[in-house]
Design a protein around this motif. Sequence first.
Motif, PDB file in Angstrom:
ATOM      1  N   GLU A 240       0.806  -1.225   0.000  1.00 41.54           N
ATOM      2  CA  GLU A 240       0.000   0.000   0.000  1.00 41.54           C
ATOM      3  C   GLU A 240       0.841   1.279   0.000  1.00 41.54           C
ATOM      4  O   GLU A 240       0.316   2.361  -0.294  1.00 41.54           O
ATOM      5  N   GLU A 282      -2.968  14.572   0.171  1.00 35.81           N
ATOM      6  CA  GLU A 282      -4.170  13.885   0.663  1.00 35.81           C
ATOM      7  C   GLU A 282      -4.057  13.594   2.152  1.00 35.81           C
ATOM      8  O   GLU A 282      -2.986  13.230   2.656  1.00 35.81           O
ATOM      9  N   ASP A 285      -7.704   8.683   5.230  1.00 32.50           N
ATOM     10  CA  ASP A 285      -8.908   8.208   5.911  1.00 32.50           C
ATOM     11  C   ASP A 285      -8.636   6.758   6.289  1.00 32.50           C
ATOM     12  O   ASP A 285      -8.718   5.852   5.451  1.00 32.50           O
ATOM     13  N   VAL A 287     -10.224   4.609   8.081  1.00 28.67           N
ATOM     14  CA  VAL A 287     -11.353   3.687   7.959  1.00 28.67           C
ATOM     15  C   VAL A 287     -11.530   3.266   6.507  1.00 28.67           C
ATOM     16  O   VAL A 287     -11.748   2.091   6.196  1.00 28.67           O
ATOM     17  N   LYS A 288     -11.417   4.230   5.598  1.00 28.46           N
ATOM     18  CA  LYS A 288     -11.531   3.919   4.176  1.00 28.46           C
ATOM     19  C   LYS A 288     -10.380   3.028   3.711  1.00 28.46           C
ATOM     20  O   LYS A 288     -10.558   2.109   2.909  1.00 28.46           O
ATOM     21  N   LEU A 289      -9.178   3.300   4.247  1.00 27.11           N
ATOM     22  CA  LEU A 289      -8.012   2.490   3.894  1.00 27.11           C
ATOM     23  C   LEU A 289      -8.217   1.036   4.343  1.00 27.11           C
ATOM     24  O   LEU A 289      -7.880   0.095   3.619  1.00 27.11           O
ATOM     25  N   GLY A 290      -8.780   0.876   5.509  1.00 29.42           N
ATOM     26  CA  GLY A 290      -9.173  -0.459   5.965  1.00 29.42           C
ATOM     27  C   GLY A 290      -8.054  -1.271   6.576  1.00 29.42           C
ATOM     28  O   GLY A 290      -8.094  -1.610   7.752  1.00 29.42           O
TER      29      GLY A 290
END
Length: 389
Positions: A240, A282, A285, A287-290
């Motif tokens: 990532e 950027e 986030d 939570v969005k990244l997970g």
Amino acid sequence: MRRVSIFGATGSIGQNTIDLIAREPEAYDVVALTGGQNIAQLAQDAIRLRADLAVTADETRLDELRQALAGSGVEAAAGREALLEAADRPAEWVMSAIVGAAGLEPGLRALQRGATLALANKESMVCAGQLMLRTAQAHGGRLLPVDSEHSAVFQALIGEDLDAVERVIITASGGAFRDWPIEDLPKATPAQAATHPNWDMGQRITIDSASMFNKALELIETKEFFGLSADKIETVVHPESMIHALVGFNDGALMAHVGPPDMRHAIGFSLHHPERKPLPVERLDLVKLGQMTFRPACEIRWPALRLAREVMEAGGLCGAAFNAAKEVALDGFIDGAISFTRMTEVVEEVLSRVSPRLRHIDDDFGLDMVVEADHLARVEAGNIIAGRT
């Protein structure tokens, strides 16, 4: 206004640096921009930033550069001596983003003036780390890392005792071929290797990422920049590219630098250091990244990592030979003369031939010795690729 110069202005690091400077034109006096073949981009940026000087490394393109700058008031120059003269001009902050060993001498010249050198040219530390550090100390210059990994380590160490560091973990994306079967790697093409899953970079550095030569250079740079022993430096594959590096301390704590894969963070940190200022990057986030994942950096898949460890253990000027052989092998792959996996074999054979002469050289070596080691390795690599003994 702060006087700045950008060496390697037309590459990805240079363009990201220009993006940040152009957002605050009233804050900067641009002394010099340098580039290579992209004359149109170099001229456009020099005019937009109202630079004093624009330099192309290619002497044959001088007339083209002059025509592109006609009427702008920006001075045009070309060639090695022009690059060095640009480095001698009184910029307080200099971005060193020329790719390869060619970035070493201009960076040294800037340090000799006492400038702050924002170092994106990792080859400078790989080839001549002790010389870079000695030059900065002798002339009141300063080195600030711009590679995302080394900037991350630098930031994690702020306020910390280096003696308390147990390990540094440099993360790697794994490049274009991280999920390929190993048996398919010899068939990889330059076009396939030049496509990075996370970062937007130039052709050469993207191919180096696929082979992990880029990460190998970064491991050596970590040793040189921070004065760490090789056994304290690790690498792990992190697809990532959100964690850029981690520093482990003797109490078991790990300090991680986390951020999006955007070079403007490391550049901006260096540009504004010691302050932190808002940057147009950027905001993560989580939570969005997970989730974030990690894999071992397999030295069978990426033997360049093993070679880097051998170079760190050998010391001397083996880093200069390693980088030079890598650059020649990369040229051979891009030109179709050798396969993707043959690059590592060429570098390993060069090191086996030249390391006995280079490993015992004292740390007080000068630039002439670096140039000699670089030339020796390039000749050997060229002979190997051409099939000459």
